[in-house]
Scaffold this motif. Structure first.
Motif, PDB file in Angstrom:
ATOM      1  N   GLN A 140      37.413  14.949  18.780  1.00 17.37           N
ATOM      2  CA  GLN A 140      36.103  15.596  18.733  1.00 17.37           C
ATOM      3  C   GLN A 140      35.461  15.387  20.099  1.00 17.37           C
ATOM      4  O   GLN A 140      35.032  14.283  20.417  1.00 17.37           O
ATOM      5  CB  GLN A 140      35.283  14.910  17.628  1.00 17.37           C
ATOM      6  N   ASP A 141      35.454  16.426  20.935  1.00 16.90           N
ATOM      7  CA  ASP A 141      34.964  16.289  22.304  1.00 16.90           C
ATOM      8  C   ASP A 141      33.695  17.080  22.526  1.00 16.90           C
ATOM      9  O   ASP A 141      33.679  18.295  22.349  1.00 16.90           O
ATOM     10  CB  ASP A 141      36.027  16.797  23.291  1.00 16.90           C
ATOM     11  N   GLU A 142      32.657  16.372  22.975  1.00 17.61           N
ATOM     12  CA  GLU A 142      31.420  17.068  23.326  1.00 17.61           C
ATOM     13  C   GLU A 142      31.515  17.553  24.759  1.00 17.61           C
ATOM     14  O   GLU A 142      31.845  16.788  25.659  1.00 17.61           O
ATOM     15  CB  GLU A 142      30.233  16.114  23.204  1.00 17.61           C
ATOM     16  N   LEU A 143      31.215  18.818  24.974  1.00 18.87           N
ATOM     17  CA  LEU A 143      31.162  19.362  26.323  1.00 18.87           C
ATOM     18  C   LEU A 143      29.726  19.770  26.585  1.00 18.87           C
ATOM     19  O   LEU A 143      29.101  20.402  25.736  1.00 18.87           O
ATOM     20  CB  LEU A 143      32.070  20.593  26.459  1.00 18.87           C
ATOM     21  N   SER A 144      29.203  19.413  27.739  1.00 16.73           N
ATOM     22  CA  SER A 144      27.826  19.828  28.017  1.00 16.73           C
ATOM     23  C   SER A 144      27.610  19.988  29.505  1.00 16.73           C
ATOM     24  O   SER A 144      28.415  19.550  30.326  1.00 16.73           O
ATOM     25  CB  SER A 144      26.836  18.817  27.434  1.00 16.73           C
ATOM     26  N   GLU A 159      29.058  27.366  34.271  1.00 11.06           N
ATOM     27  CA  GLU A 159      28.907  27.860  32.909  1.00 11.06           C
ATOM     28  C   GLU A 159      29.746  27.012  31.957  1.00 11.06           C
ATOM     29  O   GLU A 159      30.847  26.583  32.303  1.00 11.06           O
ATOM     30  CB  GLU A 159      29.337  29.328  32.836  1.00 11.06           C
ATOM     31  N   ILE A 160      29.229  26.812  30.754  1.00  6.79           N
ATOM     32  CA  ILE A 160      29.915  25.957  29.785  1.00  6.79           C
ATOM     33  C   ILE A 160      31.314  26.503  29.448  1.00  6.79           C
ATOM     34  O   ILE A 160      32.230  25.738  29.137  1.00  6.79           O
ATOM     35  CB  ILE A 160      29.043  25.787  28.512  1.00  6.79           C
ATOM     36  N   GLU A 161      31.489  27.805  29.557  1.00  8.56           N
ATOM     37  CA  GLU A 161      32.793  28.408  29.239  1.00  8.56           C
ATOM     38  C   GLU A 161      33.899  27.876  30.157  1.00  8.56           C
ATOM     39  O   GLU A 161      35.053  27.804  29.756  1.00  8.56           O
ATOM     40  CB  GLU A 161      32.726  29.938  29.331  1.00  8.56           C
ATOM     41  N   GLU A 162      33.544  27.525  31.381  1.00 17.96           N
ATOM     42  CA  GLU A 162      34.534  26.952  32.292  1.00 17.96           C
ATOM     43  C   GLU A 162      35.090  25.660  31.690  1.00 17.96           C
ATOM     44  O   GLU A 162      36.300  25.413  31.709  1.00 17.96           O
ATOM     45  CB  GLU A 162      33.864  26.683  33.650  1.00 17.96           C
ATOM     46  N   ARG A 163      34.201  24.842  31.131  1.00 15.96           N
ATOM     47  CA  ARG A 163      34.616  23.572  30.516  1.00 15.96           C
ATOM     48  C   ARG A 163      35.435  23.816  29.247  1.00 15.96           C
ATOM     49  O   ARG A 163      36.429  23.138  28.988  1.00 15.96           O
ATOM     50  CB  ARG A 163      33.366  22.738  30.144  1.00 15.96           C
TER      51      ARG A 163
END
Lengths: 321, 321
Positions: B285-289, B300-304
């Motif tokens: 479960q990985d939080e990306l922010s 942009e978050i989509e890159e992550r």
């Protein structure tokens, strides 16, 4: 009409105030529209308010789902160009992202397919040119668009939701009341007949795991009534009637005229709307249509509609009331 | 599962065939997609199917009104660019007129405001130039867009209605089955959970004079189930979960993984979706922010998200099953 013992049913205007939240931008837009009407009115120019595109009706207050009306905004955007050609100043009250005057001619084109970057290199160096083959007629369109902008003849105003549309329509009517019969209302937007009151709306996204969905929608108050009677009683008002069943079309158009007492209905059927309409007034009924030859020459039905209505508007202004 | 005496409830695939009309373009598109997958698969390239935008659910068979899902298509269009940057070939299954890779950067710009016609004159004479100030970064974007097009790395496929979406998704899954685990499904589209079966739909526009509207909608069969089990059993499959209520988000994501047995869920909340997501897999479960600094630099978050998932896809391919 209500007797002493029957409580009066709420008016459309009362329901607008009570059931539909006022969007934040309304006051600023009202001032802009009033200034626009005064400026053009005092120059002796007629002003038309065109409404265009469909309205969004949220099903949840933090909206994930909504009800919408089929409408690209083509009728409104095309008509705006013809009203400008006929000497009108235009307030273009349109759905966010619906078709826009002049730009609508290239709505199907991906901007990036119409541009070329010249020369080698990286990053931001290089000259960008336009592939005019991808944008037929672009120079003439740009000249016309620039002239309209420079003369300040087009005031765009955007809405998305039904609430925004209803409150902006009222604000527009009030803003245009100062120019009396020089104002025309050309109500081409596809406005929802149904909505869910804020008080009955769930806050959060409706969960599909709860099973099938039952939606119960209330009827939207008809704003044509206060618009004609109270907000802009001297204006020339046109409504639109779109049906899918041709057999009920003209009866519905006549019924609307009887009910709201405005000047004309443009009646059209979904499948044939781009080549055939009937302009219905209390005393006349005119069929407008395009021949095959018209279509080949690129004539649009909106040119005929606008020509008809702008002549009728002229007579309306000249007739003492 | 069904015993001898209980009739089996219809499968999602069975319901798709029975309840949703096959759109005419499906066969031609299936061939295109299969050819695309074979070509890139044999070049050793991974292929991702991205779904993007909302689905239109008609309320009438000659449609005037429809139910829609909030979705500009930003997530899908932006992700497509990052998948291309990561070496993927992309099938972009998107809602007609939703945001498109690269062009989405200028979606708010009126094309006519970015072009100038030079020189006096009338009609079609004159040179058209680009105002690069109105299109920030346009030369770099045009170069990247041209390179992607020339290499044939992006196959766009359009849908509007829910029926079109469902049948095209099935066709895509079948088309991609030939490349096994090299295929990724990145199901970012906002697909309606509810619809009205054709047999229960009125033919003509619903009349508002009939009073308030009651709509009864059936649940849409979940295609994730046959997609994972039958259509593309070797592929790497990502679904998306959007909620407005953060408190139920992770539980819903886990439940989806348990139910459909696919590889990952990208979980996000409506209000914060552009800066925060959680990538949930059966074991992680990985939080990306994004930090404030990231936002300032235009990250942009989509890159992550794409970076995370493309790494996970690599591991998935390398793991013997």
């Amino acid at each position: 009409m209500a007797g002493a013992e029957t409580p009066a049913s709420p008016t459309a205007e009362g329901r607008l105030a009570e059931e539909f939240a006022v969007p934040s931008q309304v006051e600023a837009v009202r001032v802009q529209m009033a200034e626009f009407a005064r400026r053009h009115g005092s120059a002796g120019r007629r002003v038309v308010l065109i409404t265009s595109g469909g309205t969004k009706v949220p099903l949840e207050s933090r909206t994930v789902r909504f009800l919408d009306n089929f409408s690209s905004g083509r009728r409104g955007a095309t008509s705006a160009e013809h009203f400008l050609d006929s000497g009108y100043a235009v307030i273009f009250l349109h759905r966010h992202r619906s078709l826009y005057p002049y730009a609508r001619l290239y709505a199907g084109v991906n901007l990036l397919d119409a541009l070329r970057v010249e020369g080698e290199g990286e990053g931001d160096s290089g000259r960008v040119t336009v592939d005019q083959g991808a944008l037929p007629g672009i120079t003439a369109v740009l000249r016309r668009y620039a002239a309209v902008k420079e003369a300040g003849l087009l005031l765009p105003v955007e809405f998305s939701t039904l609430s925004e549309y209803l409150h902006l329509l009222k604000a527009a009517a009030q803003a245009l009341s100062s120019i009396g019969s020089s104002a025309m209302f050309y109500l081409a937007a596809a406005v929802s007949d149904f909505y869910i009151p804020a008080s009955e709306m769930p806050e959060h996204k409706i969960q599909s795991s709860n099973g099938p969905l039952q939606i119960s929608m209330k009827m939207v108050p008809k704003m044509l009534s206060p618009l004609v009677k109270d907000w802009a009683p001297e204006a020339f008002v046109i409504s639109f009637k779109l049906e899918t069943d041709p057999s009920i079309l003209l009866e519905r158009a006549r019924r609307a005229l009887d009910t709201y007492r405005h000047q004309a209905v443009v009646a059209n059927v979904l499948d044939t709307r781009r080549g055939y309409v009937v302009v219905v007034t209390p005393s006349t009924q005119d069929e407008l249509s395009l021949t095959e030859d018209d279509v080949h020459r690129g004539v649009e039905i909106e040119e005929r509609i606008v020509s008809k209505l702008s002549a009728a508007h002229g007579e309306f202004i000249a007739t003492p009331r």
